[in-house]
Write an enzyme that holds these catalytic residues in place. Structure first.
Site, PDB file in Angstrom:
ATOM      1  N   THR A  36       1.046  -1.117   0.005  1.00 50.74           N
ATOM      2  CA  THR A  36      -0.020   0.064  -0.198  1.00 50.74           C
ATOM      3  C   THR A  36       0.979   1.283   0.118  1.00 50.74           C
ATOM      4  OG1 THR A  36      -2.046   0.888   0.897  1.00 50.74           O
ATOM      5  CG2 THR A  36      -0.440  -0.067   2.562  1.00 50.74           C
TER       6      THR A  36
ATOM      7  N   LYS B 278       3.510   1.088  -3.788  1.00 51.98           N
ATOM      8  CA  LYS B 278       3.081   0.213  -5.005  1.00 51.98           C
ATOM      9  C   LYS B 278       3.901   0.073  -6.192  1.00 51.98           C
ATOM     10  CE  LYS B 278      -1.770   0.859  -3.391  1.00 51.98           C
ATOM     11  NZ  LYS B 278      -3.146   0.993  -3.558  1.00 51.98           N
TER      12      LYS B 278
ATOM     13  N   GLU C 195      -1.019  -7.978 -16.527  1.00 49.95           N
ATOM     14  CA  GLU C 195      -1.129  -7.366 -17.363  1.00 49.95           C
ATOM     15  C   GLU C 195      -1.256  -5.838 -16.914  1.00 49.95           C
ATOM     16  OE1 GLU C 195      -5.087  -7.853 -19.440  1.00 49.95           O
ATOM     17  OE2 GLU C 195      -4.562  -6.074 -20.804  1.00 49.95           O
TER      18      GLU C 195
ATOM     19  N   ASP D 211      -6.531  -2.359  -7.678  1.00 55.76           N
ATOM     20  CA  ASP D 211      -7.225  -1.334  -7.479  1.00 55.76           C
ATOM     21  C   ASP D 211      -8.211  -0.950  -8.505  1.00 55.76           C
ATOM     22  OD1 ASP D 211      -6.008  -0.809  -5.053  1.00 55.76           O
ATOM     23  OD2 ASP D 211      -4.688   0.571  -5.680  1.00 55.76           O
TER      24      ASP D 211
ATOM     25  N   GLY E 173      -2.803   9.767  -8.873  1.00 50.71           N
ATOM     26  CA  GLY E 173      -1.861   9.236  -8.034  1.00 50.71           C
ATOM     27  C   GLY E 173      -1.975   7.532  -8.504  1.00 50.71           C
TER      28      GLY E 173
ATOM     29  N   ARG F 289      -4.345  18.303  -9.696  1.00 53.73           N
ATOM     30  CA  ARG F 289      -3.833  19.283  -9.273  1.00 53.73           C
ATOM     31  C   ARG F 289      -2.201  19.384 -10.215  1.00 53.73           C
ATOM     32  NH1 ARG F 289      -1.787  19.539  -3.162  1.00 53.73           N
ATOM     33  NH2 ARG F 289      -0.941  17.350  -3.775  1.00 53.73           N
ATOM     34  N   THR F 290      -1.619  18.451 -10.166  1.00 56.98           N
ATOM     35  CA  THR F 290      -0.335  18.198 -11.037  1.00 56.98           C
ATOM     36  C   THR F 290      -0.576  17.603 -12.374  1.00 56.98           C
ATOM     37  OG1 THR F 290       0.829  17.798  -9.051  1.00 56.98           O
ATOM     38  CG2 THR F 290       1.885  17.381 -10.825  1.00 56.98           C
TER      39      THR F 290
ATOM     40  N   GLY G  71     -16.407   4.058  -1.647  1.00 55.47           N
ATOM     41  CA  GLY G  71     -14.682   3.459  -2.034  1.00 55.47           C
ATOM     42  C   GLY G  71     -14.817   2.106  -1.211  1.00 55.47           C
TER      43      GLY G  71
HETATM   44  N1  LIG Z   1     -10.898   1.727  -1.650  1.00 54.61           N
HETATM   45  C1  LIG Z   1      -9.856   1.275  -2.134  1.00 54.61           C
HETATM   46  O1  LIG Z   1      -9.621  -0.096  -2.234  1.00 54.61           O
HETATM   47  C2  LIG Z   1      -8.485   2.084  -2.246  1.00 54.61           C
HETATM   48  C3  LIG Z   1      -7.528   1.497  -2.908  1.00 54.61           C
HETATM   49  C4  LIG Z   1      -6.155   2.551  -3.243  1.00 54.61           C
HETATM   50  C5  LIG Z   1      -6.375   3.753  -2.737  1.00 54.61           C
HETATM   51  N2  LIG Z   1      -7.609   4.274  -2.314  1.00 54.61           N
HETATM   52  C6  LIG Z   1      -7.770   5.754  -1.914  1.00 54.61           C
HETATM   53  O2  LIG Z   1      -7.273   6.534  -3.051  1.00 54.61           O
HETATM   54  C7  LIG Z   1      -7.014   7.802  -2.758  1.00 54.61           C
HETATM   55  C8  LIG Z   1      -5.828   8.187  -3.373  1.00 54.61           C
HETATM   56  O3  LIG Z   1      -4.818   6.909  -3.248  1.00 54.61           O
HETATM   57  P1  LIG Z   1      -3.338   6.836  -4.155  1.00 54.61           P
HETATM   58  O4  LIG Z   1      -2.817   5.806  -3.660  1.00 54.61           O
HETATM   59  O5  LIG Z   1      -3.718   7.219  -5.450  1.00 54.61           O
HETATM   60  O6  LIG Z   1      -2.660   8.420  -3.488  1.00 54.61           O
HETATM   61  P2  LIG Z   1      -1.479   8.896  -4.166  1.00 54.61           P
HETATM   62  O7  LIG Z   1      -0.757   8.332  -5.077  1.00 54.61           O
HETATM   63  O8  LIG Z   1      -0.766   9.876  -3.002  1.00 54.61           O
HETATM   64  O9  LIG Z   1      -2.498  10.156  -4.895  1.00 54.61           O
HETATM   65  C9  LIG Z   1      -3.076  11.216  -4.466  1.00 54.61           C
HETATM   66  C10 LIG Z   1      -3.921  11.751  -5.291  1.00 54.61           C
HETATM   67  O10 LIG Z   1      -4.514  13.093  -4.480  1.00 54.61           O
HETATM   68  C11 LIG Z   1      -4.250  14.301  -5.020  1.00 54.61           C
HETATM   69  N3  LIG Z   1      -4.210  15.410  -3.803  1.00 54.61           N
HETATM   70  C12 LIG Z   1      -3.764  14.976  -2.714  1.00 54.61           C
HETATM   71  N4  LIG Z   1      -4.142  16.410  -1.799  1.00 54.61           N
HETATM   72  C13 LIG Z   1      -4.426  17.113  -2.681  1.00 54.61           C
HETATM   73  C14 LIG Z   1      -4.761  18.553  -2.484  1.00 54.61           C
HETATM   74  N5  LIG Z   1      -4.603  19.250  -1.514  1.00 54.61           N
HETATM   75  N6  LIG Z   1      -5.447  18.992  -3.514  1.00 54.61           N
HETATM   76  C15 LIG Z   1      -5.688  18.462  -4.738  1.00 54.61           C
HETATM   77  N7  LIG Z   1      -5.223  17.018  -4.935  1.00 54.61           N
HETATM   78  C16 LIG Z   1      -4.721  16.726  -4.010  1.00 54.61           C
HETATM   79  C17 LIG Z   1      -3.011  14.259  -5.432  1.00 54.61           C
HETATM   80  O11 LIG Z   1      -2.588  15.311  -6.608  1.00 54.61           O
HETATM   81  P3  LIG Z   1      -1.035  15.476  -6.980  1.00 54.61           P
HETATM   82  O12 LIG Z   1      -0.786  14.532  -7.934  1.00 54.61           O
HETATM   83  O13 LIG Z   1      -1.237  16.885  -7.624  1.00 54.61           O
HETATM   84  O14 LIG Z   1      -0.242  15.360  -5.806  1.00 54.61           O
HETATM   85  C18 LIG Z   1      -3.110  12.750  -6.233  1.00 54.61           C
HETATM   86  O15 LIG Z   1      -3.852  12.943  -7.527  1.00 54.61           O
HETATM   87  C19 LIG Z   1      -6.733   7.770  -1.217  1.00 54.61           C
HETATM   88  O16 LIG Z   1      -7.608   8.218  -0.509  1.00 54.61           O
HETATM   89  C20 LIG Z   1      -6.675   6.243  -0.958  1.00 54.61           C
HETATM   90  O17 LIG Z   1      -7.114   5.889   0.298  1.00 54.61           O
HETATM   91  C21 LIG Z   1      -8.675   3.556  -1.981  1.00 54.61           C
END
Ligand SMILES: NC(=O)c1ccc[n+]([C@@H]2O[C@H](COP(=O)([O-])OP(=O)(O)OC[C@H]3O[C@@H](n4cnc5c(N)ncnc54)[C@H](OP(=O)(O)O)[C@@H]3O)[C@@H](O)[C@H]2O)c1
Length: 272
Positions: A70, A74, A86, A111, A137, A160-161, A247
């Site tokens: 996690t 990843k 794949e 995911d 992300g 955002r990015t 989610g």
């Molecule tokens: N339900 C499930 O099974 C599952 C599985 C995986 C993840 N998730 C959830 O999915 C979410 C994302 O996870 P991830 O692994 O992709 O995390 P990550 O790689 O850290 O990506 C975070 C994302 O959120 C954006 N972000 C963070 N802070 C922000 C802010 N203040 N303003 C605007 N954008 C912001 C980031 O934008 P930037 O690129 O600009 O930084 C990026 O797009 C988390 O909440 C996680 O718990 C759930």
């Protein structure tokens, strides 16, 4: 309660940094017990600089059958695997890894397939929909890939990015020529399904990931965030008449996907 731990209990891990917040061990240990498997999952807290050493140790642990990677591991997990599925290969990140008897590691990313399966299980087939994906992300990459694979009509990625959204656009386009994939703004107008894959909504003080005044009742709004089950985005969208999708479904449905990954050809009886 999980099984009693014995000398031949099979080990599984979820490894992350931080790790205190995860609920996957409770979910998986309940599942192991329900399936009558002599298996246990524990959470392991490893910072990025220690991840490679931890995975090297996993390779030589003969009773460790697999692990979940996690945040933030990843991508590093994919790089350390000997073989990728794949999706893992296409996006360069995995969340489930199987340890073969000889220590080889086989990883795949669930995911996105979990997200789409969760949508379908609740009657929301994304095929043909115009989707707005918020975030770029690791979760967004997997979800964008799976949504394109599921046959969405179009996919707009807003982040955002911006460069990270462009990266996902390139990866999705390479594998799926059909859907229109573009990088855009966090504006739901003209979309059928809005997906929040940013981390905004995990903490109570987080801002909303889009302007909810632009939501209309014909839109479906889905979350990656599993906890809280109903984020401020989902609560606001529901109040505006939108169908909402938590989610939690994406996480829960992955449990059986991980089980299939860890025991690809064996019968349920020989799992434990
Ligand atoms: N339900 C499930 O099974 C599952 C599985 C995986 C993840 N998730 C959830 O999915 C979410 C994302 O996870 P991830 O692994 O992709 O995390 P990550 O790689 O850290 O990506 C975070 C994302 O959120 C954006 N972000 C963070 N802070 C922000 C802010 N203040 N303003 C605007 N954008 C912001 C980031 O934008 P930037 O690129 O600009 O930084 C990026 O797009 C988390 O909440 C996680 O718990 C759930």
């Amino acid at each position: 309660m999980p099984n009693t731990i014995t000398g031949d209990t099979q080990l599984y891990a979820i490894i992350g940094d931080p790790i205190f917040q995860v609920h996957t061990p409770e979910m998986m240990n309940r599942l192991f017990a329900r399936e009558g498997l002599n298996a246990v999952m524990v959470a392991i807290h490893v910072a990025p600089q220690g991840f490679e050493a931890a995975v090297k140790a996993f390779r030589v642990m003969k009773n460790l059958r697999g692990f979940i990677a996690t945040v933030p591991h990843k991508t590093a997990a994919a790089a350390l695997c000997d073989e990728l599925g794949e999706t893992g290969c296409a996006i360069g990140a995995v969340n489930a890894v199987r340890r073969e008897a000889d220590g080889r590691l086989v990883g795949e990313m669930f995911d996105g397939t979990g997200f789409v399966a969760g949508l379908r299980a609740h009657g929301h087939d994304p095929a043909g929909l115009r989707v707005l994906l918020l975030g770029a992300g690791g979760a967004a990459a997997a979800m964008g890939f799976a949504l394109a694979q599921a046959g969405v009509a179009s996919l707009t990625i807003a982040n955002r990015t911006r460069s990270k959204a462009e990266n996902i656009q390139a990866v999705v386009r390479k594998s799926f020529p059909h859907p229109i994939v573009k990088v855009g703004e966090a504006d739901p107008t003209g979309h059928d399904l809005i997906v929040n894959a940013t981390s905004l909504g995990m903490k109570p003080e987080d801002p909303l990931p889009l302007d909810t005044a632009l939501l209309t009742p014909d839109m479906k709004v889905a979350e990656a965030i599993a906890k809280p089950e109903f984020t401020p985005l989902l609560t606001t969208a529901r109040a505006k008449g939108c169908i909402v999708h938590s989610g939690r479904h994406m996480l829960e449905i992955q449990a059986s996907m991980w089980m299939d990954h860890w025991w690809p050809k064996e019968s349920a009886k020989s799992k434990g």
